[in-house]
Design a protein around this motif. Structure first.
Motif, PDB file in Angstrom:
ATOM      1  N   LYS A 234      36.090  31.819  45.818  1.00  0.00           N
ATOM      2  CA  LYS A 234      34.751  31.528  45.311  1.00  0.00           C
ATOM      3  C   LYS A 234      34.411  32.455  44.146  1.00  0.00           C
ATOM      4  CE  LYS A 234      32.320  34.584  48.540  1.00  0.00           C
ATOM      5  NZ  LYS A 234      31.267  34.670  49.582  1.00  0.00           N
ATOM      6  N   ARG A 235      33.422  32.013  43.408  1.00  0.00           N
ATOM      7  CA  ARG A 235      32.817  32.848  42.381  1.00  0.00           C
ATOM      8  C   ARG A 235      31.314  32.662  42.459  1.00  0.00           C
ATOM      9  NH1 ARG A 235      33.845  29.883  36.516  1.00  0.00           N
ATOM     10  NH2 ARG A 235      32.892  27.864  37.022  1.00  0.00           N
TER      11      ARG A 235
ATOM     12  N   ASN B  31      39.797  36.512  45.410  1.00  0.00           N
ATOM     13  CA  ASN B  31      41.129  36.242  45.951  1.00  0.00           C
ATOM     14  C   ASN B  31      41.046  35.159  47.023  1.00  0.00           C
ATOM     15  OD1 ASN B  31      42.291  38.229  44.325  1.00  0.00           O
ATOM     16  ND2 ASN B  31      41.831  39.840  45.830  1.00  0.00           N
ATOM     17  N   CYS B  32      42.106  34.457  47.207  1.00  0.00           N
ATOM     18  CA  CYS B  32      42.155  33.408  48.226  1.00  0.00           C
ATOM     19  C   CYS B  32      41.939  34.053  49.598  1.00  0.00           C
ATOM     20  CB  CYS B  32      43.504  32.692  48.179  1.00  0.00           C
ATOM     21  SG  CYS B  32      43.493  31.102  49.031  1.00  0.00           S
TER      22      CYS B  32
ATOM     23  N   SER C 205      24.454  28.775  43.285  1.00  0.00           N
ATOM     24  CA  SER C 205      24.767  30.162  42.942  1.00  0.00           C
ATOM     25  C   SER C 205      26.203  30.523  43.303  1.00  0.00           C
ATOM     26  CB  SER C 205      23.800  31.109  43.654  1.00  0.00           C
ATOM     27  OG  SER C 205      23.948  30.995  45.053  1.00  0.00           O
ATOM     28  N   VAL C 206      26.818  29.698  44.119  1.00  0.00           N
ATOM     29  CA  VAL C 206      28.194  29.984  44.544  1.00  0.00           C
ATOM     30  C   VAL C 206      29.016  28.709  44.376  1.00  0.00           C
ATOM     31  CG1 VAL C 206      29.689  30.679  46.446  1.00  0.00           C
ATOM     32  CG2 VAL C 206      27.438  31.724  46.208  1.00  0.00           C
ATOM     33  N   GLN C 207      30.193  28.858  43.817  1.00  0.00           N
ATOM     34  CA  GLN C 207      31.143  27.755  43.720  1.00  0.00           C
ATOM     35  C   GLN C 207      32.386  28.122  44.512  1.00  0.00           C
ATOM     36  OE1 GLN C 207      32.086  26.853  39.653  1.00  0.00           O
ATOM     37  NE2 GLN C 207      30.480  25.329  39.455  1.00  0.00           N
ATOM     38  N   LYS C 208      32.905  27.135  45.214  1.00  0.00           N
ATOM     39  CA  LYS C 208      34.124  27.361  45.981  1.00  0.00           C
ATOM     40  C   LYS C 208      35.146  26.284  45.637  1.00  0.00           C
ATOM     41  CE  LYS C 208      32.108  29.714  49.967  1.00  0.00           C
ATOM     42  NZ  LYS C 208      31.998  29.751  51.450  1.00  0.00           N
ATOM     43  N   ILE C 209      36.374  26.688  45.571  1.00  0.00           N
ATOM     44  CA  ILE C 209      37.474  25.755  45.352  1.00  0.00           C
ATOM     45  C   ILE C 209      38.569  26.092  46.352  1.00  0.00           C
ATOM     46  CG2 ILE C 209      37.001  25.358  42.910  1.00  0.00           C
ATOM     47  CD1 ILE C 209      39.191  27.358  42.252  1.00  0.00           C
TER      48      ILE C 209
END
Length: 924
Positions: free
Chosen positions: A245-246, A234-235, A266-270
């Motif tokens: 993130k995921r 969630n934001c 290992s972590v992506q953030k948008i």
């Protein structure tokens, strides 16, 4: 027949021997090939039927008759005579034979019809050498890869047979189709499995001995693989712009037996935007309803102005109201409503009486407090205040006492200022406006003012005293000092340095670099020398008739901010204060950083430490907000803030291409052993404060900078860093074997938490006569950027060339107060603000001023300020504290177009100001 007796008189074989007529000898058993083991003789046997005589011939010569052992029998079936003969062959006989062939023997049998010869049987000496011609070699192979272990057994007679052992257990290839041991003694595993890891041994054996090869360790490893991405979180922002993130884990499969870890993040953030919750609000009350039979009327309202949305709160209060609609004249239950009990009337009268008494008491208390405060302010400001205008005015030559000259980097709290050495500064020190100058006589400027105590009289001066020697009696930054405070802050001989007060003992501590000074309404600039950290207090930020001691500090001990995962602390942890000071306009805090600025690779956040010691996010650099503003330059971040505190920059890499800029520096010094020379290579964040920390450490160790530092672009791609020494003169210097190259893991470099990376190399010269050192230092990231530092130096200190540490040495004036702290004269600044703050038909002109100064983002922040142009110019001052590039600002004004006529006025104004030492070529 040849003789078999071994001498000339020996009997000859008979030409015919009686036997069954018509039959040649038939061999029932012929001699076999044989091997002599050690010194044991071997036995050759021969058996024929019918045979009257059998004799052996070896190497073409008959064996003596006495060496034969013969046995005779009768075949019961045929009745024919069977003869069997044995001979012994010794090791000596074989060794003494030197023919072209191996030692051989055959037997010859006679009958009445003739002779028959057997096959030749060879006799060889058996052996097996000790050393394998090829031992199997250990291997590391990925799972399902092919494993081939080669084995060439020792030379031997007969040839050795090979058997493979795994962990001392024999391998049977017949039981495992995946293993083949038939191909030229090699062991082949077609598809490696985890169970195939182990120690493999090649066993060679013949009739003489067994030999074991060296064991070969086979490791079957598994490279890590990423799992699937999780769902996006969630934001994190309940309202407005935030991030989600995921993540994924390196467990599909997990790396085993030294397999490579997964490459990538290992972590992506948008970024994300959450709808802000809207609290509900009541609409206006409806009209009163018609009076009911119960003598009441109603009115209602709804929570629809606006209605609650996105989780907002519902309206508080009642949605319906009722009251009597006949003012007590309505009859209910046959009784007039105006017949109210006397008890209720008395109660209402009591309440009114007590309310009046309470209001009177409160009014008297407020009056007493007001009179007290007024008398106190009159007694505090009405005595011992003189006109300070005699200390303002033009630019004059002055002398003042200063600390003994030395490198500003060597700060030590134990050292006291040496006031016996005087340094003279001549020329203009500040940039004042003509309207602020007052005509003064020469005597009023240069008459000594010794022993005169001066307190703050207006917003243009701070508390000071004038004596013959500069002293400082203040404490640290724990207190703040409003205008008019009676405590003394020391004295200074020169009036132009009167407002420059710095606590030397506080900035020399090792755990904290700190600068303090007292600022008033005129503002000023505070700098931590040679660190890139500075604080700009704009003119008018501090209220008039008050002054505050403001401090700026860098924490050098381990930061309490611990980044998560691959996040990086990009610069120093900076504290400014006091926290209770409220400014009317934003101040500018400059913090250096080590990131290569690219919004596609970095997400940079500003964090602040709360009073409870927890770090809270203030904003993302790319975020649109009106609470503060961040301008990211290539090497520094300029932040506009309204509250003091402790701040730090955190970088979150969002791709493998994120670059952390490292400064590579090489220091050297002689060790206790005069023949040894130590090279120390540092890889630190590309910030001045990180370099200063290294310089301080090296000064204590006697180290010298050997080459100008270079910049290394270190990528966040998980590859390690290699540091090596190359091209060492072979007959003059030497380095210990296997120490010329050092490798540092990626995590040690990337997550260093501001501590510089340090690798040491020890070189030894063959003779004391060698005084010159020439070599190369190679610093490279595997599959990344590389830098080579050419070292050419003398190891003798008196012959070594000095290399400058800092491009801008700002240690002489860490604090500047008033107009001299600003590049743009105040009168010109006012005219710029008056011009650009005024709106026109084409829009707000300050927006064009911002765009021409490369400020294109988050313009809504400036729109909320009382003077957007003033804040933009404050940001310009923070960005140009070293170069003072007024020419670029003038060009920006000219390009806008509206200010063509005003530029000439500004230029004429500067021509009339002899104290403003910028020409039209260098500024406005």
């Amino acid at each position: 027949f040849p003789s078999l007796s071994g001498n000339d008189n020996s009997e000859a074989l008979p030409e015919s021997i009686p036997s069954a007529p018509g039959t040649l000898p038939h061999f029932m058993e012929e001699p076999d090939d044989a091997y002599i083991i050690k010194s044991n003789p071997i036995v050759l046997r021969c058996k024929a039927m019918p045979a009257m005589q059998i004799f052996f011939k070896c190497n073409g010569e008959w064996v003596h008759q006495n060496e034969h052992v013969s046995e005779e029998s009768m075949d019961e079936t045929t009745g024919l005579k069977v003869r069997e003969v044995f001979i012994n062959v010794t090791r000596q006989q074989v060794e003494d034979f030197h023919g072209p062939e191996d030692y051989w023997c055959q037997c010859v049998a006679w009958s009445h019809l003739g002779t028959s010869k057997s096959r030749k049987a060879s006799v060889r000496i058996a052996y097996l050498r000790k050393n394998f011609e090829q031992d199997p070699q250990g291997k590391e192979v990925p799972i399902e890869g092919m494993i081939v272990l080669h084995c060439r057994p020792p030379e031997g007679v007969p040839a050795a047979e090979v058997e493979w052992l795994k962990n001392e257990e024999p391998i049977d290839s017949n039981l495992d189709e995946n293993i083949d041991t038939r191909a030229d003694h090699n062991l082949i595993i077609r598809q490696a499995r985890l169970s195939d890891s182990g120690n493999y041994t090649c066993m060679a054996a013949n009739i003489v001995a067994k030999r074991r090869s060296m064991s070969a360790t086979v490791v079957v490893y598994v490279n890590g693989g990423w799992s699937s991405w999780t769902e996006w979180s969630n934001c994190n922002a309940r309202c407005g712009r935030g991030w989600q993130k995921r993540s994924r884990t390196c467990t599909n499969p997990a790396p085993l037996n030294g397999g490579a870890f997964c490459e990538g993040m290992s972590v992506q953030k948008i970024t994300c935007t959450s709808l802000c919750p809207v609290d509900g609000n009541w609409e206006v009350w409806s009209e009163w309803s018609v009076c009911s039979p119960e003598c009441e009327h109603l009115r209602v309202r709804e929570c629809i102005a606006p209605p609650p949305r996105n989780g907002g709160k519902y309206c508080e209060g009642l949605s319906q109201e009722s009251e009597n609609c006949t003012e007590g004249l309505c009859i209910q239950d046959k009784k007039p409503l105006h017949e109210i009990k006397s008890q209720n009337i008395e109660t209402a009268s009591d309440i009114a009486l007590y309310s009046g008494l309470g209001a009177a008491v409160i009014a008297v208390a407020v009056l007493v407090v007001g009179v007290t405060l007024y008398r106190r302010s009159q007694s505090e400001y009405g005595v011992d205040v003189i006109d300070s205008s005699a200390l303002t005015g033009g630019f004059q030559t002055f002398n003042f006492k200063t600390v003994r000259q030395g490198n500003s980097l060597l700060l030590n709290s134990s050292l006291q200022p040496d006031l016996t050495v005087s340094r003279t500064y001549s020329g203009p020190i500040c940039l004042q406006d003509p309207m602020d100058k007052e005509l003064m006589t020469e005597s009023s400027l240069f008459n000594p003012l010794s022993d005169i105590k001066v307190k703050v009289q207006s917003s243009f001066m701070v508390s000071l005293g004038v004596t013959e020697r500069a002293e400082y009696h203040g404490k640290g930054h724990s207190g703040t000092f409003p205008h008019g405070n009676s405590r003394a802050f020391g004295t200074m001989q020169a009036r132009n340095k009167a407002t420059y007060i710095q606590n030397l003992s506080s900035i020399s501590t090792r755990s904290e670099l700190k600068t303090t000074a007292i600022f008033g309404h005129l503002g000023g600039r505070l700098v931590v020398p040679n660190t890139g950290v500075s604080l700009l207090i704009p003119h008018g930020a501090i209220p008039e008739e008050s002054s505050w001691e403001i401090y700026l500090a860098i924490t050098q001990k381990e930061s309490s901010l611990q980044p998560e995962g691959t996040d990086v602390l990009l610069g120093p942890e900076v504290t400014c204060g006091p926290s209770e000071l409220a400014v009317s306009t934003p101040f500018a805090l400059t913090i250096p950083h080590c990131a290569e600025v690219n919004s596609e690779h970095w997400n940079i956040h500003l964090k602040k430490r709360s009073q409870q010691g927890k770090w809270e996010e203030v904003m993302s650099v790319e975020e649109e907000t009106t609470s503060c503003y961040c301008l990211l330059d290539p090497y520094a971040c300029h932040i506009l803030l309204n509250s003091f505190g402790t701040y730090a920059l955190i970088g979150e890499p969002i791709s493998d291409c994120a670059v952390r800029q490292l400064k590579v520096a090489v220091f050297g010094c002689l060790s206790c052993n005069s023949l040894d020379y130590n090279l120390r290579v540092y890889c630190m964040d590309n910030t001045p404060c990180a370099f200063q920390e290294v310089v301080l450490d090296e000064r204590l160790q006697g180290g010298q900078l050997l080459e100008e530092p270079k910049l290394l672009h270190f990528q966040g791609n998980t590859f390690s860093l290699q540091i090596s020494v190359l091209d060492i003169p072979p007959f003059l210097w030497r380095i210990k074997p296997f120490t010329a190259c050092q490798e540092v893991p990626f995590s040690r470099v990337w997550c260093s938490s501001q501590k510089p990376l340090h690798c040491a190399f020890s070189l030894e010269r063959y003779t004391p006569a060698t005084t010159q050192l020439s070599c190369k230092i190679c610093v490279r990231q595997v599959k990344g950027h590389e830098q080579i530092l050419q070292i050419q130096t003398s190891i003798l200190e008196n012959e070594r060339e000095t290399i400058a540490f800092f491009a801008h040495d700002d240690s002489n004036f860490p604090a500047q107060m008033g107009p001299k702290a600003f590049k743009i004269p105040y009168s010109i600044r006012q005219r710029i603000c008056a011009t650009f703050d005024t709106p026109n038909a084409k829009g707000k002109d300050w927006q064009m001023l911002a765009q021409k100064n490369s400020i294109n983002r988050n313009l809504s922040y400036f729109a909320t300020q009382s003077s957007p142009s003033a804040v933009i110019l404050d940001l310009w001052e923070a960005r140009h504290q070293h170069d003072g590039d007024l020419d670029s600002l003038a060009c920006a004004l000219e390009e806008i177009g509206r200010t063509h006529s005003k530029i000439s006025d500004i230029t004429e104004t500067e021509t009339e100001e002899p104290d403003f030492n910028y020409s039209r070529q260098n500024g406005l």
